[in-house]
Design a protein around this motif. Structure first.
Motif, PDB file in Angstrom:
ATOM      1  N   UNK A  95       0.756  -1.261  -0.005  1.00 22.05           N
ATOM      2  CA  UNK A  95       0.009  -0.002   0.017  1.00 22.05           C
ATOM      3  C   UNK A  95       0.841   1.261  -0.163  1.00 22.05           C
ATOM      4  N   UNK A  96       2.135   1.206   0.376  1.00 22.72           N
ATOM      5  CA  UNK A  96       3.193   2.241   0.387  1.00 22.72           C
ATOM      6  C   UNK A  96       3.807   2.235  -0.885  1.00 22.72           C
ATOM      7  N   UNK A  97       5.233   1.689  -0.736  1.00 22.58           N
ATOM      8  CA  UNK A  97       5.984   1.716  -1.973  1.00 22.58           C
ATOM      9  C   UNK A  97       5.415   1.146  -3.121  1.00 22.58           C
ATOM     10  N   UNK A  98       4.764   0.117  -3.148  1.00 24.98           N
ATOM     11  CA  UNK A  98       4.456  -0.751  -4.283  1.00 24.98           C
ATOM     12  C   UNK A  98       3.588   0.004  -5.268  1.00 24.98           C
ATOM     13  N   UNK A  99       2.436   0.812  -5.020  1.00 25.38           N
ATOM     14  CA  UNK A  99       1.530   1.491  -5.966  1.00 25.38           C
ATOM     15  C   UNK A  99       2.452   2.446  -6.747  1.00 25.38           C
ATOM     16  N   UNK A 215      14.933   0.381   0.805  1.00 25.98           N
ATOM     17  CA  UNK A 215      15.488   1.223  -0.216  1.00 25.98           C
ATOM     18  C   UNK A 215      14.496   2.161  -1.255  1.00 25.98           C
ATOM     19  N   UNK A 216      13.256   1.523  -1.131  1.00 31.49           N
ATOM     20  CA  UNK A 216      12.235   2.050  -2.122  1.00 31.49           C
ATOM     21  C   UNK A 216      11.711   3.471  -1.941  1.00 31.49           C
ATOM     22  N   UNK A 217      11.668   3.750  -0.911  1.00 28.40           N
ATOM     23  CA  UNK A 217      11.221   5.190  -0.750  1.00 28.40           C
ATOM     24  C   UNK A 217      12.229   6.303  -1.180  1.00 28.40           C
ATOM     25  N   UNK A 218      13.596   5.927  -0.875  1.00 31.52           N
ATOM     26  CA  UNK A 218      14.641   6.820  -1.326  1.00 31.52           C
ATOM     27  C   UNK A 218      14.631   6.639  -2.750  1.00 31.52           C
ATOM     28  N   UNK A 219      14.679   5.520  -3.290  1.00 28.34           N
ATOM     29  CA  UNK A 219      14.631   5.270  -4.827  1.00 28.34           C
ATOM     30  C   UNK A 219      13.476   6.177  -5.399  1.00 28.34           C
ATOM     31  N   UNK A 287       9.130   6.424   8.843  1.00 27.32           N
ATOM     32  CA  UNK A 287       8.525   6.260   7.380  1.00 27.32           C
ATOM     33  C   UNK A 287       9.327   5.348   6.603  1.00 27.32           C
ATOM     34  N   UNK A 288       8.829   4.293   6.350  1.00 29.61           N
ATOM     35  CA  UNK A 288       9.617   3.097   5.555  1.00 29.61           C
ATOM     36  C   UNK A 288       8.894   2.499   4.642  1.00 29.61           C
ATOM     37  N   UNK A 289       9.410   1.832   3.508  1.00 24.86           N
ATOM     38  CA  UNK A 289       8.717   1.153   2.880  1.00 24.86           C
ATOM     39  C   UNK A 289       8.276  -0.479   3.107  1.00 24.86           C
ATOM     40  N   UNK A 340       3.852 -12.952  -6.376  1.00 27.42           N
ATOM     41  CA  UNK A 340       3.566 -12.080  -7.621  1.00 27.42           C
ATOM     42  C   UNK A 340       4.980 -10.951  -7.416  1.00 27.42           C
ATOM     43  N   UNK A 341       4.542  -9.673  -8.144  1.00 26.04           N
ATOM     44  CA  UNK A 341       5.459  -8.749  -7.833  1.00 26.04           C
ATOM     45  C   UNK A 341       5.072  -7.667  -6.607  1.00 26.04           C
ATOM     46  N   UNK A 342       5.771  -7.937  -5.366  1.00 25.79           N
ATOM     47  CA  UNK A 342       5.369  -7.227  -4.299  1.00 25.79           C
ATOM     48  C   UNK A 342       4.125  -7.970  -3.466  1.00 25.79           C
ATOM     49  N   UNK A 343       3.153  -8.468  -4.386  1.00 25.82           N
ATOM     50  CA  UNK A 343       2.074  -9.123  -3.648  1.00 25.82           C
ATOM     51  C   UNK A 343       2.211 -10.615  -3.435  1.00 25.82           C
ATOM     52  N   UNK A 344       1.826 -11.062  -2.381  1.00 28.62           N
ATOM     53  CA  UNK A 344       1.562 -12.463  -1.940  1.00 28.62           C
ATOM     54  C   UNK A 344       0.593 -13.093  -2.752  1.00 28.62           C
TER      55      UNK A 344
END
Length: 424
Positions: A95-99, A215-219, A287-289, A340-344
């Protein structure tokens, strides 16, 4: 959130609380279903699987069951409300970094099959990581180690090291981990270096790892030039009308109560409430991914309904249909990897399993997807059956040794009940 095709309304008395229920025509034997649900959850509370919970289930886009159970803690002082905020733990990942990652892929700013090091420079000089792709990372097929406990870096003999943590903020210590705990501003650079230097398994097989989500939020910020929380609110949580879904609820002045999680005897020396439970996320200032989002069942229903509709909710498109279908597809089934990609995703042989051994419900379709969280949270969407299932609890109260949520198979059993009672 109206009930679908209402036919009968009645009251149910539960303890000292009375709930109004309306039987939707999509569900068979609604009174029997409700009784079974109450029995499973109250048995869980009696066996200290969790002190309380929220449950919301939607069929064909309409809520057919929404109820709260128990209390914030086992002292039975404050009953759970539908507006109470739960620490979502790893549900944060989808719900955070993935979308936002999905949007960047749509826009051509990220590529699933090019080396991730093209977008994350520190990995370019690491021979083990320079060729790993985002597809491998998101499907947990990259060989990354599962986790690094960075709390070991900042605590020694039960006390925070002044090198990394102070009890009041200043110019170099501006990230608040908790009341009276401030982390050094550049601590995340140390985290990123440790992740870059971490081992990679040469035998590429399914191994769940949350490292890249740190890493994703910084990315995302590096690519877009905008802050990660700002983009998440702008693109998703505000237009989805889920303002209470977000980070750091203790700072926002919401009227919503926040459910406590665990008594932290190592770092915060307190019952954690209103601050993220996950220690790594706390060292990022909450605040993290990998963790840090708080929300209600209603918040998660709207987000997961958008996902189930392959990117659309109430006439507004948030993500392309082909994007959601790609990200919710099993990526490496030949490697016995269900993800899946990020999803279980369901276990690859889930349909043939008994409910006691399945994950999630054995009747969930291969198209279904979701995620669970360490604190006792679980969200799942099934496009084939148009069923969204949201369960929130604080099973880590008062500590993480409480594992009866799993031993009693509560979430899967509840999930399966709704499939059993869906009308053809």
């Amino acid at each position: 959130m109206s009930f679908r095709h209402i036919s009968i309304c009645f009251f149910i008395l539960f303890g000292t609380f009375t709930f109004l229920y309306c039987q939707p025509s999509d569900i068979q034997d609604f009174d029997k279903l409700s009784f079974k649900i109450d029995s499973i959850i109250t048995n869980g509370i009696s066996n200290e699987a969790f002190p309380g919970a929220q449950l919301l289930v939607a069929s064909k886009g309409e809520v057919v069951f929404h109820k709260t159970y128990g209390f914030h803690t086992y002292d039975s002082l404050q009953p759970v409300s539908k507006t109470d905020l739960y620490d979502l733990a790893s549900v944060t990942k989808i719900l955070g970094p993935l979308p936002l990652l999905m949007k960047l892929v749509e826009e051509g700013q990220l590529d699933l099959d090019e080396p991730f090091s093209k977008f994350w420079k520190p990995w370019r000089s690491n021979k083990e990581k320079k060729d790993l792709t985002l597809r491998e990372i998101l499907s947990h097929q990259a060989g990354l180690i599962p986790y690094i406990v960075f709390l070991k870096e900042v605590v020694k003999q039960g006390k925070p090291k002044r090198r990394f943590v102070r009890t009041s903020p200043n110019g170099r210590f501006g990230r608040q981990a908790y009341e009276g705990l401030w982390v050094k501003n550049n601590f995340e650079k140390k985290v990123f270096r440790r992740i870059t230097r971490s081992k990679v398994d040469a035998d590429k097989k399914y191994n769940y790892s949350g490292l890249a989500f740190l890493l994703f939020p910084a990315l995302i910020e590096n690519i877009t030039g905008h802050s990660y929380p700002y983009l998440l609110a702008k693109e998703f949580t505000l237009p989805l009308e889920t303002p209470s879904l977000g980070y750091l609820p203790s700072r926002k002045g919401f009227p919503n109560a926040v459910i406590p999680t665990e008594y932290d005897s190592l770092f915060r020396k307190d019952l954690v409430q209103g601050w993220v439970h996950d220690e790594n996320a706390s060292l990022f200032g909450g605040i993290s991914g990998n963790a840090g989002l708080f929300g209600t069942t209603r918040d998660l229903f709207r987000f997961m309904q958008m996902y189930q509709n392959y990117g659309v909710l109430e006439g507004r498109r948030y993500l392309k249909e082909e994007t959601l279908k790609e990200f919710t597809r099993v990526q490496y089934p030949e490697n016995d990897n269900r993800r899946g990609l990020g999803f279980d995703k369901p276990l690859l042989d889930n349909a043939s399993r008994d409910v006691s051994e399945a994950y999630p419900a054995p009747s969930s379709s291969p198209e279904s997807f979701g995620h669970s969280g360490f604190t006792g949270t679980f969200v799942w969407a099934d496009p084939k059956y148009q069923l969204v299932f949201i369960f929130l609890s604080n099973r880590v109260y008062p500590d993480r040794t409480h594992r009866n949520l799993y031993k009693l198979n509560i979430r899967v059993s509840l999930h399966q009940l709704f499939y059993d009672h869906l009308k053809p």
